[in-house]
Design a protein around this motif. Sequence first.
Motif, short mmCIF file in Angstrom:
data_model
loop_
_atom_site.label_atom_id
_atom_site.label_comp_id
_atom_site.label_asym_id
_atom_site.label_seq_id
_atom_site.Cartn_x
_atom_site.Cartn_y
_atom_site.Cartn_z
N TYR A 1 52.48 43.48 13.78
CA TYR A 1 51.91 44.10 14.97
C TYR A 1 50.69 43.36 15.50
CZ TYR A 1 48.95 46.11 11.32
OH TYR A 1 48.12 46.27 10.25
N GLU A 2 50.42 42.15 15.00
CA GLU A 2 49.26 41.38 15.42
C GLU A 2 49.69 40.05 16.03
OE1 GLU A 2 45.78 42.81 12.28
OE2 GLU A 2 46.93 40.98 11.88
N ARG A 3 48.78 39.48 16.83
CA ARG A 3 48.93 38.13 17.36
C ARG A 3 47.60 37.42 17.19
NH1 ARG A 3 53.09 40.11 17.05
NH2 ARG A 3 54.85 40.13 18.51
N ALA A 4 47.68 36.09 16.96
CA ALA A 4 46.48 35.29 16.73
C ALA A 4 46.26 34.34 17.90
CB ALA A 4 46.60 34.51 15.42
N ILE A 5 45.05 34.34 18.44
CA ILE A 5 44.65 33.41 19.49
C ILE A 5 43.81 32.32 18.84
CG2 ILE A 5 43.53 33.14 21.71
CD1 ILE A 5 45.95 34.96 21.75
N ILE A 6 44.29 31.06 18.87
CA ILE A 6 43.63 29.95 18.19
C ILE A 6 42.76 29.18 19.20
CG2 ILE A 6 43.95 27.85 16.84
CD1 ILE A 6 46.64 28.94 15.95
N PHE A 7 41.51 28.95 18.81
CA PHE A 7 40.59 28.15 19.61
C PHE A 7 40.34 26.83 18.87
CE2 PHE A 7 39.76 32.48 20.85
CZ PHE A 7 39.53 32.39 22.21
N ARG A 8 40.53 25.70 19.57
CA ARG A 8 40.23 24.38 19.02
C ARG A 8 39.09 23.77 19.84
NH1 ARG A 8 45.17 20.90 17.57
NH2 ARG A 8 45.01 22.39 15.83
N LEU A 9 37.95 23.65 19.19
CA LEU A 9 36.74 23.17 19.86
C LEU A 9 36.43 24.03 21.09
CD1 LEU A 9 37.29 19.32 19.60
CD2 LEU A 9 35.88 20.76 18.13
N ALA B 1 43.76 39.32 27.10
CA ALA B 1 42.86 40.32 26.52
C ALA B 1 41.67 39.69 25.83
CB ALA B 1 43.63 41.20 25.54
N VAL B 2 41.83 38.44 25.36
CA VAL B 2 40.72 37.75 24.69
C VAL B 2 39.92 36.91 25.67
CG1 VAL B 2 40.17 36.00 22.95
CG2 VAL B 2 41.87 37.76 22.45
N ALA B 3 40.59 36.21 26.58
CA ALA B 3 39.92 35.24 27.43
C ALA B 3 39.29 35.84 28.69
CB ALA B 3 40.91 34.14 27.83
N ASN B 4 39.83 36.95 29.20
CA ASN B 4 39.39 37.45 30.50
C ASN B 4 38.38 38.59 30.42
OD1 ASN B 4 41.15 35.63 31.54
ND2 ASN B 4 42.49 37.09 32.55
N ILE B 5 38.17 39.19 29.25
CA ILE B 5 37.25 40.31 29.16
C ILE B 5 36.63 40.34 27.77
CG2 ILE B 5 39.02 41.94 28.39
CD1 ILE B 5 37.61 44.01 30.23
N THR B 6 35.39 40.82 27.72
CA THR B 6 34.67 40.83 26.45
C THR B 6 35.26 41.85 25.48
OG1 THR B 6 32.66 40.20 27.62
CG2 THR B 6 32.40 41.07 25.39
N ASP C 1 45.24 20.81 22.72
CA ASP C 1 44.83 20.64 24.10
C ASP C 1 44.47 19.18 24.32
OD1 ASP C 1 43.86 20.83 26.66
OD2 ASP C 1 42.86 22.75 26.30
N SER C 2 45.03 18.58 25.35
CA SER C 2 44.76 17.16 25.63
C SER C 2 43.48 16.95 26.41
CB SER C 2 45.94 16.56 26.41
OG SER C 2 46.11 17.27 27.65
N ASP C 3 42.77 18.01 26.76
CA ASP C 3 41.55 17.89 27.56
C ASP C 3 40.29 18.02 26.72
OD1 ASP C 3 43.12 17.65 29.79
OD2 ASP C 3 43.11 19.81 30.21
N ILE C 4 40.37 17.80 25.43
CA ILE C 4 39.19 17.97 24.59
C ILE C 4 38.31 16.72 24.61
CG2 ILE C 4 40.29 19.65 23.08
CD1 ILE C 4 40.86 17.44 21.09
N ARG D 1 38.54 25.74 22.97
CA ARG D 1 39.61 25.87 23.95
C ARG D 1 40.83 26.54 23.30
NH1 ARG D 1 39.41 22.70 28.59
NH2 ARG D 1 37.60 21.33 28.74
N ILE D 2 41.49 27.38 24.08
CA ILE D 2 42.69 28.05 23.58
C ILE D 2 43.83 27.04 23.53
CG2 ILE D 2 44.38 29.87 24.02
CD1 ILE D 2 42.24 31.48 25.35
N LEU D 3 44.53 27.01 22.41
CA LEU D 3 45.65 26.08 22.25
C LEU D 3 46.79 26.45 23.19
CD1 LEU D 3 45.91 25.50 18.40
CD2 LEU D 3 44.83 24.06 20.11
N ARG D 4 47.53 25.43 23.58
CA ARG D 4 48.71 25.66 24.40
C ARG D 4 49.78 26.40 23.59
NH1 ARG D 4 50.15 19.75 26.44
NH2 ARG D 4 49.74 19.43 24.21
N GLY D 5 50.57 27.17 24.30
CA GLY D 5 51.63 27.93 23.63
C GLY D 5 51.29 29.40 23.45
#
Length: 282
Positions: free
Chosen positions: A60-68, A132-137, A24-27, A70-74
């Motif tokens: 059957y899984e997907r990984a959501i990466i957070f950098r500092l 599913a990760v970013a919009n609801i607990t 993310d370029s906004d860090i 923020r969710i990474l692009r892609g």
Amino acid sequence: LSVGKRSFAMCGLSMWLNALETGDSDIGVCGWILVLFSILLTLLTLPLSIWMCIKIVKEYERAIIFRLGRILRGGAKGPGLFFILPCTDSFINVDMRTITFDIPPQEVLTKDSVTVSVDGVVYYRVQNATLAVANITNADAATRLLAQTTLRNVLGTKNLAEILSDREEIAHSMQSTLDDATDDWGIKVERVEIKDVKLPLQLQRAMAAEAEATREARAKVIAAEGEMNASRALKEASLVIAESPSALQLRYLQTLNTIAAEKNSTIIFPLPIDMMQSFMKH
């Protein structure tokens, strides 16, 4: 050892250059300093640090990466192999398989003021792991609670007869409502089924008595129609016999043959009614 370490360093450098390109370029400036420091620290501790950077997610899984934070692009990563920075990155695994849960029995007051207990089952899956990760607990708990309230709302607009006969329509209506409500959470509701409708015991007895009375009334109507048809047939038979006096005698003989075939000791002597009338005159 130096050649092996140099190859690990080149591999790690290309890996983190790729991570920087997808970052993310906004860090901000401080964020970039921390990212560069993490990369430098990882390169200095090669090859031990490589095992902290390589992660694997299942098919059957997907990984959501957070950098500092923020969710990474892609979007989501996986399935397979991906890389993270040890100090600045974190990730969450999201299961993409279809999940099934039972709706607990709900006491619902129908449109015609009848209390019934209805339960069901819901099939859903995560369609967009990032939402599913970013919009609801907790997407699973939210979907379960929403299914319960939706079941109450839909059944509250139906009569008891509609609930008992239109289960497929009710399930389809619930599926459409749940799918629209969970779209912002990245959830896809695939199927909803109504399992059981439980009526109060007194209402069951009343409905059973009503059904029994209806069956008895229908049986009486059928019996009356049979008697009417039989009387018409007897009338037509009497007209045929009246045209031919010998037909009555043949009927007598047929009756005697039927009685004799049953192997009983009853003996019947047919006596013409005309003869009896002559005796009665005297």
